[in-house]
Design an enzyme around this catalytic site. Structure first.
Site, PDB file in Angstrom:
ATOM      1  N   SER A 199       0.831  -1.194   0.000  1.00 20.42           N
ATOM      2  CA  SER A 199       0.000   0.000   0.000  1.00 20.42           C
ATOM      3  C   SER A 199       0.880   1.264   0.000  1.00 20.42           C
ATOM      4  O   SER A 199       1.702   1.429  -0.904  1.00 20.42           O
ATOM      5  CB  SER A 199      -0.945  -0.051   1.211  1.00 20.42           C
ATOM      6  OG  SER A 199      -1.936   0.934   1.139  1.00 20.42           O
ATOM      7  N   ASP A 412      -8.468  -3.547  -6.802  1.00 19.89           N
ATOM      8  CA  ASP A 412      -8.025  -3.148  -5.466  1.00 19.89           C
ATOM      9  C   ASP A 412      -8.854  -1.950  -5.024  1.00 19.89           C
ATOM     10  O   ASP A 412      -8.874  -0.922  -5.695  1.00 19.89           O
ATOM     11  CB  ASP A 412      -6.538  -2.776  -5.522  1.00 19.89           C
ATOM     12  CG  ASP A 412      -5.935  -2.543  -4.150  1.00 19.89           C
ATOM     13  OD1 ASP A 412      -6.580  -1.856  -3.318  1.00 19.89           O
ATOM     14  OD2 ASP A 412      -4.820  -3.012  -3.907  1.00 19.89           O
ATOM     15  N   HIS A 441      -7.036  -5.825  -1.267  1.00 16.90           N
ATOM     16  CA  HIS A 441      -5.888  -4.939  -1.073  1.00 16.90           C
ATOM     17  C   HIS A 441      -4.775  -5.733  -0.415  1.00 16.90           C
ATOM     18  O   HIS A 441      -4.901  -6.187   0.721  1.00 16.90           O
ATOM     19  CB  HIS A 441      -6.291  -3.758  -0.197  1.00 16.90           C
ATOM     20  CG  HIS A 441      -5.233  -2.713  -0.047  1.00 16.90           C
ATOM     21  ND1 HIS A 441      -4.660  -2.080  -1.116  1.00 16.90           N
ATOM     22  CD2 HIS A 441      -4.649  -2.181   1.062  1.00 16.90           C
ATOM     23  CE1 HIS A 441      -3.768  -1.193  -0.682  1.00 16.90           C
ATOM     24  NE2 HIS A 441      -3.743  -1.244   0.637  1.00 16.90           N
TER      25      HIS A 441
END
Length: 481
Positions: A199, A412, A441
């Site tokens: 991320s 995502d 994710h």
């Protein structure tokens, strides 16, 4: 999550020259606090607060190590970061559940980024209520709600920028965290650093390999932000990500209408979403208002095994039945630092719009573009009232060896594929990208796509990547229990 082009080369050269290739002191490992996962060793490292004045004030970075148990197979260190920004990383070497072959090949190193967790802390002296909305303001139903959020954001920004730790704020940036990473590398006596970032951690990794291309070994970026990092556009892209991911959930819930009662078709489940959120926006149900429900839903969409939880929660709220038992998130020792650390980075990295009217317009636009969630991610944050960034933003480039592998889910909800493709283009010939036909994710996970997992594991073990960007088809997986 995502700036300055004309000074990009100067920033790269400056960044590379700010950190010496060798550290002054080696890391001494010892016992960890009792609440840390078993198997970890702990230490600290002092680094400059301001890398332009490296001999002045020093701050502390908390480190952990999960050492290789196979000395004959060990090839170096693998630094890991869970994203955020603002999340502590001390427990990540264990929580990440790396394959044993990777654990044998590396000492896995976690760290709490500057300002976070057990590293030198920040404070904004937030109340409990302010902490709840500092990084995530209420869902805006209209322009008046944006104006109300602006007042909260202004107060939070004033408290942060006038607190007793305010002098740290200009230095809590992604570029400085990347420089801290190179100090960690040097203190460990390693000529190069391998890295796994998830991320926001993808942007941190991209900045590191831009500033230190020849000290980058094997760099894995999982669920990638755009090359500008976590800025206002990346935040708004979460509306797009939610919109692209929700059909997976709608198909899941529609496949068992008897159990979940949300409709027998994906279209019916989607209608139920809008009906329920409208009710929650008008009045809370069993403690859930529209903001809390959307926040929980966005979290549940991040993993396949949470889709059942979202379906059960929707059904309970819709029918006023007892709420399902909530899953407990993994314990995180952040000492309450997340909202402050998060804001320090996203506000300190980028310039954000300063006009309330701009956010009101963005909310109105994204309510139409991304009706499932977009109005929330377009709302105003304290960054609107933050001082301008103290230093120029790092421009991500293709300079240096080819050493990066990007792994990206096609759907995502938090870091959409659109932004990941832009990061891939910015890294140019130094990167390869593997896109996986799945939602969620975080793609490198033992419970997810074997093709994507194999690409990362092979790269970390051998240095070999696909010869070109590639695509992993969907795999049938057992439905959540």
């Amino acid at each position: 999550m995502r700036r300055v082009l004309s000074v990009g080369v100067a920033v790269i050269l400056l960044g590379a020259s700010l950190v010496p290739a060798t550290a002054q002191a080696a890391v001494q490992w010892g016992a960890c606090p009792a609440n840390y996962p078993a198997g970890l060793e702990c230490s600290t490292l002092m680094v400059p607060l301001d890398y332009r004045r490296p001999d002045e004030r020093q701050i502390e970075i908390a480190l952990t190590r999960l050492p290789s148990k196979a000395p004959a197979k060990r090839r170096g260190v693998l630094l890991v970061n869970p994203g955020g920004p603002g999340l502590p990383g001390a427990a990540v070497p264990v929580v990440l559940e790396l394959p044993q072959s990777v654990r044998d090949s590396y000492d896995v190193i976690g760290f709490d980024p500057r300002g976070v967790g057990r590293s030198t802390p920040l404070t904004c002296n937030l109340t409990e209520a302010q902490s709840a909305v500092a990084a995530a303001p209420p869902y805006p139903l209209n322009s008046a709600d944006v104006a109300k959020a602006a007042e909260i954001a202004k107060t939070v920004a004033r408290q942060c920028t006038t607190s007793e730790t305010a002098e740290l704020l200009p230095h809590i940036t992604t570029a400085n965290t990347a420089r801290d990473m190179d100090r960690i590398r040097a203190a460990l006596g390693e000529p190069k650093l391998s890295y796994y970032g998830d991320s926001y951690g993808t942007y941190l990794g991209a900045v590191y390999t831009t500033l230190f291309p020849y000290r980058s070994d094997r760099i894995v970026l999982d669920s990638a932000l755009p090359p500008e990092g976590y800025d206002v556009d990346a935040l708004r892209d979460q509306g797009l990500g939610f919109q692209e991911r929700f059909p997976d959930f709608a198909r899941f819930a529609a496949a068992d209408p008897q159990r979940y009662g949300l409709g027998a078709t994906p279209a019916a489940v989607t209608v139920k979403w809008f009906q329920l959120t409208k009710r929650l926006d008008q009045a809370p149900i069993q403690g859930y208002d529209g903001t809390l429900f959307r926040t929980i839903a966005a979290f549940y969409l991040r993993a396949e095994f949470y889709l059942k939880d979202l379906a059960e929660l929707m059904h309970a709220l819709d029918t006023s039945r007892p709420l399902p038992t909530a899953r407990k998130a993994a314990a995180v020792d952040d000492r309450g630092s997340f909202p402050v650390g998060h804001l320090a980075v996203i506000c300190g990295d980028s310039r954000w719009p300063t006009s309330v009217r701009t956010y009101q317009t963005n909310v109105a636009i994204d309510r139409i573009r991304y009706p499932l969630y977009g109005a929330w991610s377009a709302n105003i944050r304290p960054c609107a009232y933050w001082p301008a960034p103290a230093t120029a933003k790092t421009r991500i480039t293709d300079r240096g060896p080819s050493s990066v592998l990007i792994l990206q889910n096609e759907r995502d909800p938090a870091t959409p594929l659109r932004g990941a493709k832009r990061l891939r283009n910015a890294l140019g010939a130094k990167a390869r990208m593997v896109v996986v036909d799945q939602g969620g994710h975080g793609a490198y996970n033992p419970a997810m796509n074997a093709c994507g997992n194999a690409a990362v594991t092979t790269f970390l073990l051998t240095g070999h990547r696909p010869p070109r960007d590639t695509f992993c088809p969907a795999e049938s997986v057992a439905p959540p229990a």
